[in-house]
Design a protein around this motif. Sequence first.
Motif, PDB file in Angstrom:
ATOM      1  N   GLY A 173       0.746  -1.094  -0.212  1.00 14.69           N
ATOM      2  CA  GLY A 173       0.105  -0.236  -0.103  1.00 14.69           C
ATOM      3  C   GLY A 173       0.825   1.309   0.015  1.00 14.69           C
ATOM      4  N   ARG A 174       2.146   1.068   0.113  1.00 15.95           N
ATOM      5  CA  ARG A 174       2.962   2.320   0.135  1.00 15.95           C
ATOM      6  C   ARG A 174       3.284   2.953  -1.166  1.00 15.95           C
ATOM      7  NH1 ARG A 174       6.108  -1.058   3.918  1.00 15.95           N
ATOM      8  NH2 ARG A 174       5.671  -0.470   6.037  1.00 15.95           N
ATOM      9  N   SER A 175       3.684   3.978  -1.167  1.00 19.09           N
ATOM     10  CA  SER A 175       4.067   4.655  -2.431  1.00 19.09           C
ATOM     11  C   SER A 175       5.372   3.933  -3.051  1.00 19.09           C
ATOM     12  CB  SER A 175       4.161   6.229  -2.288  1.00 19.09           C
ATOM     13  OG  SER A 175       5.193   6.608  -1.424  1.00 19.09           O
ATOM     14  N   LEU A 176       5.437   4.343  -4.275  1.00 17.65           N
ATOM     15  CA  LEU A 176       6.871   3.699  -4.634  1.00 17.65           C
ATOM     16  C   LEU A 176       8.036   4.028  -3.955  1.00 17.65           C
ATOM     17  CD1 LEU A 176       8.361   1.700  -6.605  1.00 17.65           C
ATOM     18  CD2 LEU A 176       7.955   3.210  -8.433  1.00 17.65           C
ATOM     19  N   SER A 177       8.049   5.432  -3.961  1.00 21.00           N
ATOM     20  CA  SER A 177       9.373   5.934  -3.227  1.00 21.00           C
ATOM     21  C   SER A 177       9.410   5.621  -1.864  1.00 21.00           C
ATOM     22  CB  SER A 177       9.183   7.601  -3.326  1.00 21.00           C
ATOM     23  OG  SER A 177       9.380   8.118  -4.611  1.00 21.00           O
ATOM     24  N   THR A 178       8.399   5.554  -1.054  1.00 23.59           N
ATOM     25  CA  THR A 178       8.624   4.936   0.362  1.00 23.59           C
ATOM     26  C   THR A 178       8.928   3.874   0.468  1.00 23.59           C
ATOM     27  OG1 THR A 178       6.820   6.576   0.844  1.00 23.59           O
ATOM     28  CG2 THR A 178       7.458   5.071   2.492  1.00 23.59           C
ATOM     29  N   HIS A 179       8.444   2.796  -0.417  1.00 24.89           N
ATOM     30  CA  HIS A 179       8.693   1.401  -0.569  1.00 24.89           C
ATOM     31  C   HIS A 179      10.153   1.274  -0.972  1.00 24.89           C
ATOM     32  CE1 HIS A 179       8.643  -2.647  -1.601  1.00 24.89           C
ATOM     33  NE2 HIS A 179       9.416  -2.507  -2.695  1.00 24.89           N
ATOM     34  N   ILE A 180      10.683   2.025  -1.964  1.00 26.88           N
ATOM     35  CA  ILE A 180      12.101   1.726  -2.401  1.00 26.88           C
ATOM     36  C   ILE A 180      13.041   2.273  -1.116  1.00 26.88           C
ATOM     37  CG2 ILE A 180      13.733   2.840  -3.770  1.00 26.88           C
ATOM     38  CD1 ILE A 180      11.820   2.643  -6.071  1.00 26.88           C
ATOM     39  N   GLY A 181      12.452   3.513  -0.515  1.00 25.82           N
ATOM     40  CA  GLY A 181      13.282   3.885   0.698  1.00 25.82           C
ATOM     41  C   GLY A 181      13.488   3.045   1.571  1.00 25.82           C
ATOM     42  N   ILE A 182      12.320   2.460   2.274  1.00 26.31           N
ATOM     43  CA  ILE A 182      12.223   1.526   3.160  1.00 26.31           C
ATOM     44  C   ILE A 182      13.164   0.168   2.950  1.00 26.31           C
ATOM     45  CG2 ILE A 182      10.784  -0.101   4.544  1.00 26.31           C
ATOM     46  CD1 ILE A 182       8.897   2.114   4.621  1.00 26.31           C
ATOM     47  N   MET A 183      12.924  -0.286   1.728  1.00 31.59           N
ATOM     48  CA  MET A 183      13.805  -1.589   1.230  1.00 31.59           C
ATOM     49  C   MET A 183      15.307  -1.399   1.186  1.00 31.59           C
ATOM     50  SD  MET A 183      11.744  -4.101   1.151  1.00 31.59           S
ATOM     51  CE  MET A 183      12.142  -5.470   0.224  1.00 31.59           C
ATOM     52  N   SER A 184      15.407  -0.289   0.672  1.00 30.82           N
ATOM     53  CA  SER A 184      16.956   0.065   0.531  1.00 30.82           C
ATOM     54  C   SER A 184      17.359   0.131   1.937  1.00 30.82           C
ATOM     55  CB  SER A 184      17.020   1.371  -0.325  1.00 30.82           C
ATOM     56  OG  SER A 184      16.504   1.301  -1.496  1.00 30.82           O
ATOM     57  N   VAL A 185      17.001   0.925   2.824  1.00 32.03           N
ATOM     58  CA  VAL A 185      17.588   0.944   4.117  1.00 32.03           C
ATOM     59  C   VAL A 185      17.713  -0.519   4.900  1.00 32.03           C
ATOM     60  CG1 VAL A 185      17.141   1.989   6.558  1.00 32.03           C
ATOM     61  CG2 VAL A 185      16.812   3.521   4.692  1.00 32.03           C
ATOM     62  N   VAL A 186      16.656  -1.138   4.753  1.00 31.50           N
ATOM     63  CA  VAL A 186      16.733  -2.482   5.246  1.00 31.50           C
ATOM     64  C   VAL A 186      17.857  -3.259   4.707  1.00 31.50           C
ATOM     65  CG1 VAL A 186      15.498  -4.871   5.721  1.00 31.50           C
ATOM     66  CG2 VAL A 186      14.450  -2.431   5.808  1.00 31.50           C
ATOM     67  N   GLY A 187      17.807  -3.163   3.216  1.00 29.39           N
ATOM     68  CA  GLY A 187      18.747  -4.011   2.465  1.00 29.39           C
ATOM     69  C   GLY A 187      20.128  -3.600   2.789  1.00 29.39           C
ATOM     70  N   ALA A 188      20.418  -2.244   2.861  1.00 30.36           N
ATOM     71  CA  ALA A 188      21.677  -1.748   3.265  1.00 30.36           C
ATOM     72  C   ALA A 188      22.311  -2.327   4.635  1.00 30.36           C
ATOM     73  CB  ALA A 188      21.888  -0.309   3.033  1.00 30.36           C
ATOM     74  N   ALA A 189      21.342  -2.032   5.640  1.00 26.02           N
ATOM     75  CA  ALA A 189      21.664  -2.552   6.959  1.00 26.02           C
ATOM     76  C   ALA A 189      21.952  -3.911   7.155  1.00 26.02           C
ATOM     77  CB  ALA A 189      20.401  -2.156   7.822  1.00 26.02           C
ATOM     78  N   LEU A 190      21.287  -4.729   6.294  1.00 30.17           N
ATOM     79  CA  LEU A 190      21.570  -6.376   6.148  1.00 30.17           C
ATOM     80  C   LEU A 190      22.946  -6.478   5.756  1.00 30.17           C
ATOM     81  CD1 LEU A 190      17.972  -7.648   5.364  1.00 30.17           C
ATOM     82  CD2 LEU A 190      19.229  -7.857   7.588  1.00 30.17           C
ATOM     83  N   SER A 191      22.964  -5.864   4.339  1.00 28.57           N
ATOM     84  CA  SER A 191      24.525  -6.024   3.782  1.00 28.57           C
ATOM     85  C   SER A 191      25.667  -5.574   4.614  1.00 28.57           C
ATOM     86  CB  SER A 191      24.255  -5.229   2.320  1.00 28.57           C
ATOM     87  OG  SER A 191      23.431  -5.944   1.640  1.00 28.57           O
ATOM     88  N   ALA A 192      25.494  -4.716   5.632  1.00 29.61           N
ATOM     89  CA  ALA A 192      26.474  -4.463   6.484  1.00 29.61           C
ATOM     90  C   ALA A 192      26.966  -5.532   7.258  1.00 29.61           C
ATOM     91  CB  ALA A 192      26.020  -3.110   7.205  1.00 29.61           C
ATOM     92  N   VAL A 193      26.513  -6.480   7.445  1.00 34.87           N
ATOM     93  CA  VAL A 193      26.631  -7.455   8.411  1.00 34.87           C
ATOM     94  C   VAL A 193      26.529  -8.777   7.944  1.00 34.87           C
ATOM     95  CG1 VAL A 193      25.797  -6.404  10.453  1.00 34.87           C
ATOM     96  CG2 VAL A 193      24.277  -7.383   9.278  1.00 34.87           C
ATOM     97  N   ILE A 194      25.874  -9.162   6.793  1.00 39.54           N
ATOM     98  CA  ILE A 194      26.067 -10.375   5.972  1.00 39.54           C
ATOM     99  C   ILE A 194      26.273  -9.938   4.759  1.00 39.54           C
ATOM    100  CG2 ILE A 194      24.014 -11.215   7.596  1.00 39.54           C
ATOM    101  CD1 ILE A 194      22.168 -11.141   5.108  1.00 39.54           C
ATOM    102  N   ASN A 195      26.665 -11.174   3.797  1.00 37.49           N
ATOM    103  CA  ASN A 195      27.096 -11.019   2.457  1.00 37.49           C
ATOM    104  C   ASN A 195      26.021 -10.161   1.914  1.00 37.49           C
ATOM    105  OD1 ASN A 195      26.915 -12.353  -0.410  1.00 37.49           O
ATOM    106  ND2 ASN A 195      28.891 -12.046   0.025  1.00 37.49           N
ATOM    107  N   ASN A 196      26.201  -9.227   0.984  1.00 34.51           N
ATOM    108  CA  ASN A 196      25.302  -8.399   0.242  1.00 34.51           C
ATOM    109  C   ASN A 196      24.505  -9.147  -0.751  1.00 34.51           C
ATOM    110  OD1 ASN A 196      27.316  -8.590  -1.690  1.00 34.51           O
ATOM    111  ND2 ASN A 196      27.934  -6.112  -1.200  1.00 34.51           N
TER     112      ASN A 196
END
Length: 590
Positions: free
Chosen positions: A87-110
Amino acid sequence: MTYDQIFLFTLLGLVFALLVWGRIRYDLVAFAALIVAVAGGVVPADHAFMGFGHEAVVIIALVLIVSRAMVNAGAVELVARFVLSAGRSLSTHIGIMSVVGAALSAVINNVAALVMLMTLDMEAAEKARRPVAQSLMPLSFATILGGMITMIGTPPNIVVAQFRDRALGAPFSMFDYSPVGLVCALVGIAFVTTIGWRLIPDTGKRATAGGGGETGLFVVEAGVKEGSKVIGRSPSDLYPLADEHDVSILGLVRRGKRLPGFAASEEIRKSDHLVLEGDPKSIEAFIGAAGLSPAGADEHGGLTGKSLTLVEAIVPDNARMVGRTALDLRLLYRRGVTLLGVSRQGRRFRERVRNLPIQPGDVVLLLGPESRVADAAEWLGVLPLAEKSHTVIQRSKALFTIAVFAIAVALAVAGLLPLAVALAGAVAVYALFSVVGPREVYEAVEWPVIVLLGSLIPLGLALEESGGTRLIAEAIVAQTGALPAWAILAILMVVTMTLSDFLNNVATALIAAPVGLSVARALDVSPDPFLMGVAVAASCAFLTPIGHKNNTIIMGPGGYRFGDYWRMGLPLELLILAVGVPAILFFWPL
């Protein structure tokens, strides 16, 4: 130039040409180059395989295994499922997924972070009825950016850290990369969220996250275990959760008998079984979200026991199980495998799965330890489908897995254990508690990358000892002698970025790090800004689908063409260069 320098420059030039050509696997190219170098006398025979015992190689292998453990235990899913919403806007979805993806990639293999989040992103795109290309590339770039934040986030950081240890007597520590990496990641994520995704051309490809493919939907039973969150609720109460996971609830089984109709208003009790319909991945995700247990999981030691896998297999005419049921075959008793579900051309049936006579053309879903499933499939005479195997996530181990990893990192940061030893201890614990199985320990490692790294380390060392890197550095300084040190740093990063867009980033870091050190020494400045610049630039492979594995992975699902990446990748690389150089010089002064 000496014989060794001429030989190595010629050999490495040929290696780079073959890597860019891409017709021969990069690990074979690197290993062949190592053998040629030994035969040519530029690498001593007793040093030929020293790279395979290098600490950087060991750390990269261990990080890949830890990443597999995080995925197996649902640690990634635990975080990701709270941020997925159609239900989120595309920009909001991309922003949230990108932050989560970057945070996970900092501690596990990207790569592991992208693979897990990519499925969720495709599900969101399918539900929002939008092209998945709009969000997949930003997610890929964000996971690459996140890898810059810590030493274990991406292989180039590990390579540069270990090179610094050999050259200067001390490596970069786990969080030495964090100040510069965070600046680059935050600026990069802001760009892909607000502007970057608008530059991606419409590939016309829609998301297909269901994964059922030609095999159709399976009918599966899932048990209600003690403490399950569905106890006391009705099947109709679970319809919203089922819709979210693209699963249908067909009914309820109690005391071995299917209740009439859909039993939508019946109160769910302990030991009941919900009858579900959907594709295997969706069913597995729903079972985890609802706190259920796959039928037969307790007999396999439960999800806290051995690592389990789901395998789809076609039933041919001459299969042993044609005309027989799972009870007739005593499949669980004889082979240690459960018949979890059956797909029959979209048909629904009233019989319990274990009591259903199997027909030719059915597709069965088998649950059990991987080795036993393979043996059972052969005994049954069924044909497992390639790329139709799914790991059962051990969600009850998520917090345990995270805690073990946190302790390992804390021990390394505190200096009580070397990072390689701390990660090895974590892997041993994961194997002991079956978070990763014996086979998965080996499958998790990207052996081509290990061979590449192990082969190029002796070549890089030979180039350095022969004075080759000093020659390259002197040429760079001679051509840029009138420029200030910060400008030469920027030029080194541009060259490294360009190489990384077409070569493996590990190979780029191995060659560029000694050059950066030699340039710093020629300028009589601190080498740390130049080594940090190499680490950042080697990770910035945004122009092509071949520079980083994450970009290759999304190419098919997103429907991207080779020339689509530079549209968002080129401005992103320029942006990282613009903020990266000042950040490096601020945190790592010359």
